[in-house]
Design an enzyme around this catalytic site. Structure first.
Site, PDB file in Angstrom:
ATOM      1  N   ASP A 230     -80.619  51.913 -40.569  1.00  0.00           N
ATOM      2  CA  ASP A 230     -81.957  52.428 -40.805  1.00  0.00           C
ATOM      3  C   ASP A 230     -82.699  52.305 -39.476  1.00  0.00           C
ATOM      4  OD1 ASP A 230     -84.161  52.152 -43.677  1.00  0.00           O
ATOM      5  OD2 ASP A 230     -84.279  53.372 -41.881  1.00  0.00           O
TER       6      ASP A 230
HETATM    7  C1  GLC Z   1     -87.213  54.954 -42.434  1.00  0.00           C
HETATM    8  C2  GLC Z   1     -86.584  54.916 -43.764  1.00  0.00           C
HETATM    9  C3  GLC Z   1     -85.373  55.786 -43.889  1.00  0.00           C
HETATM   10  C4  GLC Z   1     -85.538  57.017 -43.024  1.00  0.00           C
HETATM   11  C5  GLC Z   1     -85.604  56.552 -41.585  1.00  0.00           C
HETATM   12  C6  GLC Z   1     -85.833  57.729 -40.624  1.00  0.00           C
HETATM   13  O1  GLC Z   1     -87.927  53.846 -42.116  1.00  0.00           O
HETATM   14  O2  GLC Z   1     -86.342  53.650 -44.349  1.00  0.00           O
HETATM   15  O3  GLC Z   1     -85.228  56.144 -45.281  1.00  0.00           O
HETATM   16  O4  GLC Z   1     -84.437  57.887 -43.201  1.00  0.00           O
HETATM   17  O5  GLC Z   1     -86.634  55.602 -41.363  1.00  0.00           O
HETATM   18  O6  GLC Z   1     -87.059  58.337 -40.886  1.00  0.00           O
END
Ligand code: GLC
Length: 690
Positions: A230
């Protein structure tokens, strides 16, 4: 050229730079060998607009408009697996058309508490329904030559302290509740990537969690794709490299060379802390996934499509089947357009758009039909008296953000007066209430179940002015609607339901569509009745949260502890009625088949979701009173009867035996309930397994 040949030609630097972001949503390729940079994009509501390479700011393109697809509950409440596949296909075609290799979806974390900030993105509290929806979605998506990045792996069920909280949950609980959707996405959906979540599990961050990433995901489940972190979820170089991370994304350091998987990882290999073979394996995982979607040799790659009428049709079809009729007395619904001459359309949510708001991924879309738009467009002869009724307002705060703010529950007497006026001058009043993407948002859990912005006062005043008051809730998670339910004759639940949400809702209100959605989550009478709150284990913190309720998530808790929910899991009414015959049970040793006749005993066509629950009598271990193990959705004309059968593999009845680290099916007698919801049981039979 084979993957091995390709990797053998790469320098250490080239290999390592494939393992970390080289932009907000890209990680490097190896140009000279024809390996393109890997491009990713959010997200569960539709393909996100183009983001600048080195900042979160939008790139401001004019060709990145996309379809806003129903969020989470807007798919799961349909219980329609074919729609889940169509959803995956359509969103995959849009990601392909935007020339993205990876779509960071579906988001499939189990809904453990009604307060979860991202419940609107997720599907359900039930692990069976969860995996049944996720598999066709992933298959449909990846068939468009786009890599699905199934998220957030794993046991990431709250936003509070999400970046640090250490989740403690026992082995049986994770195996039976939190992992099945990921296991199915990998083994049945053939997912080519998985996103490691922000939190820790049993003391190790998911991006460096040997047990979760190597032992379970790869060794046990045979996962062959890549693990992408993430955004900002990586905390080390050597541990992350050794314990299963493949690509570091979103680290909040401007200089990419300072990232964990950049110069530091090159150094770790040179210092002998990480074998180069480990690096090679990561690169191979990425190349494997890229090859599956023709990202390197693009011969025959699908071309995709975006913003098409076909995709709007998919968004509409999902939305209309997701809408849940929670109450309908005095036949107030459906509205008859030849009898209704005027409608009071009340509520900020009658005109509010939900596609691109709040923290996290939204969609820049050309189309988002609001309920107000739909009524005025579809019924131009009906006089619409609009009143905002309530407005979104927050208490004074020093939070420098627009989302997850402390809600002001005070009523605005002028707005209510205008709404009463509109209702008094109309044949019927429809109040569009609920929440929005600033109230329900990533990075912040909700504080309680109370309806925001004094909507209860508004609804009471409108009902007093006009007995023909209908309430439509637009929200992504349970609220306390007990007072509203008592006050009004008709209550409908919709979701952040995509580009055609307004059309779907209005078609249900006017009977063009007979509602067939059923709740994918339990609505508690009060928060303390919910398992995570009854056990005082949500959101936990400051360092640890322990899932005290164990396997009794959602209705499993309510049924096993004999707690009455406000709306039970699987509940949803229709404009018609259905009759279930006594089921016949057949057990051929490997599969239990329930066959029954279902009749539409009303005077309009409709769809029904027949649910099959199993419970083990006199179990030798702790088990939930009943568990969903099968369901079928059928469409029946008025007066039509159909025979349907639901097959339940005996393996689905297994529990996870921690002692032997294996799945076991208890022999003996099981009770099988066939129901229209987890509490509306139409028949009960028993079956014995030897
Ligand atoms: C975020 C989220 C994830 C997302 C990523 C990119 O913080 O937790 O679901 O795909 O960042 O935006």
């Amino acid at each position: 050229m084979s993957i091995d040949q390709l990797v053998s030609q790469m320098t250490l630097e080239e290999k390592v730079h494939m393992l970390h972001g080289s932009g907000k949503f890209t990680s490097a390729g190896v140009e000279r060998l024809g390996v393109p940079a890997l491009t990713s994009t959010d997200g569960p509501l539709g393909v996100r607009e183009e983001i600048q390479n080195d900042s979160w700011a939008a790139a401001g393109w004019d060709n990145d408009f996309a379809t806003f697809f129903p969020a989470g509950g807007g798919l799961s409440a349909t219980w329609n697996l074919d729609l889940a596949k169509q959803y995956g296909e359509a969103i995959g075609q849009e990601a392909r058309a935007r020339n993205k290799h990876v779509l960071l979806a579906p988001a499939v974390n189990l809904i453990r508490s009604p307060l979860g900030g991202r419940n609107f993105e997720y599907f359900t509290e039930d692990p069976f329904l969860n995996k049944q929806l996720a598999v066709p979605y992933v298959l449909g998506l990846q068939a468009q030559d786009v890599i699905s990045c199934v998220k957030h792996y794993a046991i990431n069920n709250q936003e509070t302290l999400r970046g640090s909280i250490d989740v403690q949950a026992d082995e049986r609980t994770i195996r039976e509740m939190y992992l099945p959707v990921f296991k199915a996405a990998v083994q049945e959906g053939n997912a080519y990537s998985v996103m490691s979540a922000y939190n820790q599990f049993r003391g190790a961050y998911l991006s460096e969690n040997d047990y979760m990433l190597n032992t379970i995901l790869r060794d046990e489940w045979g996962f062959k794709g890549f693990v992408m972190s993430d955004w900002g979820a990586v905390h080390s170089t050597v541990e992350s490299a050794k314990y299963g991370l493949d690509i570091e994304m979103g680290t909040e350091i401007d200089d990419y060379d300072q990232w964990y998987f950049s110069e530091a990882l090159i150094g770790a290999v040179k210092d002998g802390k990480v074998d180069e073979a480990v690096i090679d394996a990561k690169v191979k995982n990425i190349l494997y996934a890229m090859n599956q979607v023709h990202a390197i040799d693009t011969t025959g790659r699908k071309s995709g499509s975006i913003n098409t009428p076909e995709h709007l049709e998919v968004a509409y079809n999902v939305a209309k089947e997701s809408i849940v009729l929670l109450k309908n007395e005095n036949n107030l619904l459906p509205l008859k357009d030849d009898q209704v001459k005027s409608i009071a359309v009340i509520g900020d949510n009658a005109k509010r758009k939900h596609a691109n708001q709040g923290f996290g991924a939204g969609v820049k879309t050309k189309t988002e039909v609001t309920p107000f738009d739909a009524i005025t467009t579809k019924y131009p002869n009906v006089k619409v008296n609009y009143a905002q009724g309530y407005e979104e307002k927050y208490l004074p705060n020093d939070l420098d953000r627009s989302w997850g703010l402390p809600i002001d529950y005070s009523a605005d007497s002028n707005l209510i007066k205008e709404a009463v006026e509109a209702a008094s001058n109309s044949d019927v009043a429809v109040v569009f209430a609920g929440s929005n993407r600033l109230v329900e948002t990533e990075a912040e859990d909700r504080k309680g179940l109370r309806l925001p912005f004094a909507q209860e006062e508004l609804i009471a005043a409108v009902k007093a002015a006009n007995p023909n008051t209908i309430v439509v809730m637009i929200a992504g998670a349970p609220y306390d609607v007990s007072n509203v339910h008592e006050q009004v004759d008709a209550l409908v639940w919709s979701w952040f339901n995509g580009s055609k949400a307004g059309d779907a809702i209005v078609d249900v209100l006017f009977g063009v569509v007979n509602p067939s959605g059923k709740l994918p989550v339990t609505f508690p009478k009060k928060l303390e009745d919910s398992p995570a709150h009854a056990t005082n284990s949500f959101p936990g913190g400051p360092d640890v949260v322990t899932y005290q309720e164990g396997i009794l998530v959602g209705y499993r808790w309510f049924d096993t502890k004999n707690v009455e929910p406000f709306y039970p899991f699987g509940f949803g009414l229709s404009y018609t009625t259905f009759d279930y015959s006594e089921p016949k049970v057949m057990n051929n040793g490997g599969t239990i088949t329930l066959s029954l006749d279902i009749a539409n005993t009303g005077d309009v066509a409709g769809k029904e979701i027949v649910q099959v629950y199993f419970g083990k009598n006199n179990s030798s271990i702790e088990r939930a009173a009943k568990e969903l193990k099968g369901f079928a959705k059928v469409e029946l004309k008025a007066g039509e009867t159909q025979q349907l059968s639901v097959e339940v593999p005996v393996s689905e009845l297994a529990y996870y035996d921690v002692e032997t680290s294996s799945w076991k099916v208890e022999s003996g007698e099981y009770t099988v309930w066939v129901g229209a919801s987890s509490r509306d049981i139409r028949s009960e039979v028993s079956v014995s397994l030897d």
